[in-house]
Design a protein around this motif. Sequence first.
Motif, mmCIF file in Angstrom:
data_model
loop_
_atom_site.group_PDB
_atom_site.id
_atom_site.type_symbol
_atom_site.label_atom_id
_atom_site.label_comp_id
_atom_site.label_asym_id
_atom_site.label_seq_id
_atom_site.Cartn_x
_atom_site.Cartn_y
_atom_site.Cartn_z
ATOM 1 N N THR A 1 0.820 -1.208 0.000
ATOM 2 C CA THR A 1 0.000 0.000 0.000
ATOM 3 C C THR A 1 0.855 1.259 0.000
ATOM 4 O OG1 THR A 1 -0.102 -0.031 2.413
ATOM 5 C CG2 THR A 1 -1.890 -1.118 1.221
ATOM 6 N N GLU A 2 0.220 2.314 -0.408
ATOM 7 C CA GLU A 2 0.815 3.642 -0.330
ATOM 8 C C GLU A 2 -0.167 4.535 0.414
ATOM 9 O OE1 GLU A 2 2.322 5.165 -4.001
ATOM 10 O OE2 GLU A 2 3.120 3.224 -4.594
ATOM 11 N N SER A 3 0.317 5.660 0.856
ATOM 12 C CA SER A 3 -0.532 6.570 1.628
ATOM 13 C C SER A 3 -0.914 7.785 0.800
ATOM 14 C CB SER A 3 0.191 7.052 2.878
ATOM 15 O OG SER A 3 0.310 6.009 3.798
ATOM 16 N N ILE A 4 -2.158 8.197 0.985
ATOM 17 C CA ILE A 4 -2.597 9.506 0.516
ATOM 18 C C ILE A 4 -2.918 10.278 1.788
ATOM 19 C CG2 ILE A 4 -4.377 10.804 -0.703
ATOM 20 C CD1 ILE A 4 -4.689 8.424 -2.594
ATOM 21 N N GLU A 5 -2.161 11.332 2.034
ATOM 22 C CA GLU A 5 -2.356 12.113 3.257
ATOM 23 C C GLU A 5 -2.386 13.586 2.915
ATOM 24 O OE1 GLU A 5 -0.069 11.130 6.694
ATOM 25 O OE2 GLU A 5 0.235 9.073 6.020
ATOM 26 N N VAL A 6 -3.421 14.256 3.397
ATOM 27 C CA VAL A 6 -3.558 15.698 3.188
ATOM 28 C C VAL A 6 -4.213 16.335 4.408
ATOM 29 C CG1 VAL A 6 -3.723 15.543 0.659
ATOM 30 C CG2 VAL A 6 -5.793 15.429 2.037
ATOM 31 N N GLN A 7 -4.008 17.628 4.537
ATOM 32 C CA GLN A 7 -4.711 18.432 5.540
ATOM 33 C C GLN A 7 -5.776 19.231 4.807
ATOM 34 O OE1 GLN A 7 -4.286 18.907 8.917
ATOM 35 N NE2 GLN A 7 -2.677 17.369 9.074
ATOM 36 N N LEU A 8 -7.027 19.067 5.243
ATOM 37 C CA LEU A 8 -8.140 19.742 4.582
ATOM 38 C C LEU A 8 -8.932 20.574 5.575
ATOM 39 C CD1 LEU A 8 -9.494 16.733 2.499
ATOM 40 C CD2 LEU A 8 -8.343 18.741 1.573
ATOM 41 N N PRO A 9 -9.487 21.682 5.152
ATOM 42 C CA PRO A 9 -10.411 22.395 6.029
ATOM 43 C C PRO A 9 -11.549 21.451 6.432
ATOM 44 C CG PRO A 9 -9.830 23.759 4.144
ATOM 45 C CD PRO A 9 -9.267 22.390 3.887
ATOM 46 N N SER A 10 -11.955 21.530 7.682
ATOM 47 C CA SER A 10 -12.954 20.610 8.241
ATOM 48 C C SER A 10 -14.203 20.423 7.394
ATOM 49 C CB SER A 10 -13.356 21.070 9.642
ATOM 50 O OG SER A 10 -12.260 20.924 10.510
ATOM 51 N N PRO A 11 -14.759 21.486 6.772
ATOM 52 C CA PRO A 11 -15.989 21.270 5.996
ATOM 53 C C PRO A 11 -15.851 20.208 4.898
ATOM 54 C CG PRO A 11 -15.683 23.600 6.371
ATOM 55 C CD PRO A 11 -14.433 22.918 6.861
ATOM 56 N N TYR A 12 -14.663 20.044 4.342
ATOM 57 C CA TYR A 12 -14.498 19.035 3.292
ATOM 58 C C TYR A 12 -14.699 17.622 3.830
ATOM 59 C CZ TYR A 12 -12.861 22.595 0.043
ATOM 60 O OH TYR A 12 -12.784 23.686 -0.774
ATOM 61 N N LEU A 13 -14.150 17.368 5.008
ATOM 62 C CA LEU A 13 -14.330 16.038 5.607
ATOM 63 C C LEU A 13 -15.757 15.855 6.108
ATOM 64 C CD1 LEU A 13 -10.913 15.503 7.378
ATOM 65 C CD2 LEU A 13 -11.730 14.544 5.249
ATOM 66 N N GLU A 14 -16.370 16.934 6.540
ATOM 67 C CA GLU A 14 -17.776 16.844 6.941
ATOM 68 C C GLU A 14 -18.659 16.512 5.737
ATOM 69 O OE1 GLU A 14 -18.231 20.670 8.785
ATOM 70 O OE2 GLU A 14 -16.927 20.102 10.467
ATOM 71 N N ILE A 15 -18.334 17.090 4.588
ATOM 72 C CA ILE A 15 -19.053 16.775 3.347
ATOM 73 C C ILE A 15 -18.887 15.298 3.018
ATOM 74 C CG2 ILE A 15 -18.923 17.092 0.821
ATOM 75 C CD1 ILE A 15 -18.386 20.123 1.495
ATOM 76 N N LEU A 16 -17.655 14.807 3.127
ATOM 77 C CA LEU A 16 -17.391 13.402 2.830
ATOM 78 C C LEU A 16 -18.185 12.485 3.755
ATOM 79 C CD1 LEU A 16 -15.815 11.202 1.311
ATOM 80 C CD2 LEU A 16 -13.928 11.552 2.935
#
Length: 197
Positions: free
Chosen positions: A71-86
């Motif tokens: 496996t490989e990693s996808i890692e990012v820092q996102l403003p909270s609303p984006y993860l709330e949308i997800l």
Amino acid sequence: MKVYFEGDKSKAVCPSCGLVETVFQYRDVELEASHKTVKNILVGVCTHCGLTASTPAQSAPAIKAALEASTESIEVQLPSPYLEILDLACLKIDPDAVVEMRKRLLLFYIHQHAQQVWSPEKPVRAYQELSKRITAHVPKKRLSMKVSKRSAREFEVVVKTFKQSKTDTLKHILAEIKMDILDSDRVWPELRTLAAT
């Protein structure tokens, strides 16, 4: 194509003994190229020295899966609303599978874009609308996913297609998810099937 069972006999070239009779047994096998171990696969064992001399075709999918499991990693820092949308989109698709659906949903969208099934124009429009609503001071959260090498390659293709950073590419895809799933009253059957698997 013949299916072999434990105890069946065959012939193969043993790396130590040459052409020999083999008996099929289940073993853990270390793959030379990757040093990964494939557990409990059927192999032809040399009746003289006991080394693995052959691998029947029916064991090939297990070997392929072991090779692709890295496996490989996808890692990012996102403003909270984006993860709330997800999370909200996952909740709408399947209320019982929010955590598991995060990665599946993102990889579904990445795959569609990597295969050029979908145009990058829609996520750009969606992102332009959404980004006006998200202020600079909102907290950020980390999104981290372990993905297969194939999914990592597809993500790289999408990043290049979008001509954005990894973070901005995911922002565009999450804006598209908002438009497709949260802003409409429908959920595609493919996504419900994805949740069920």
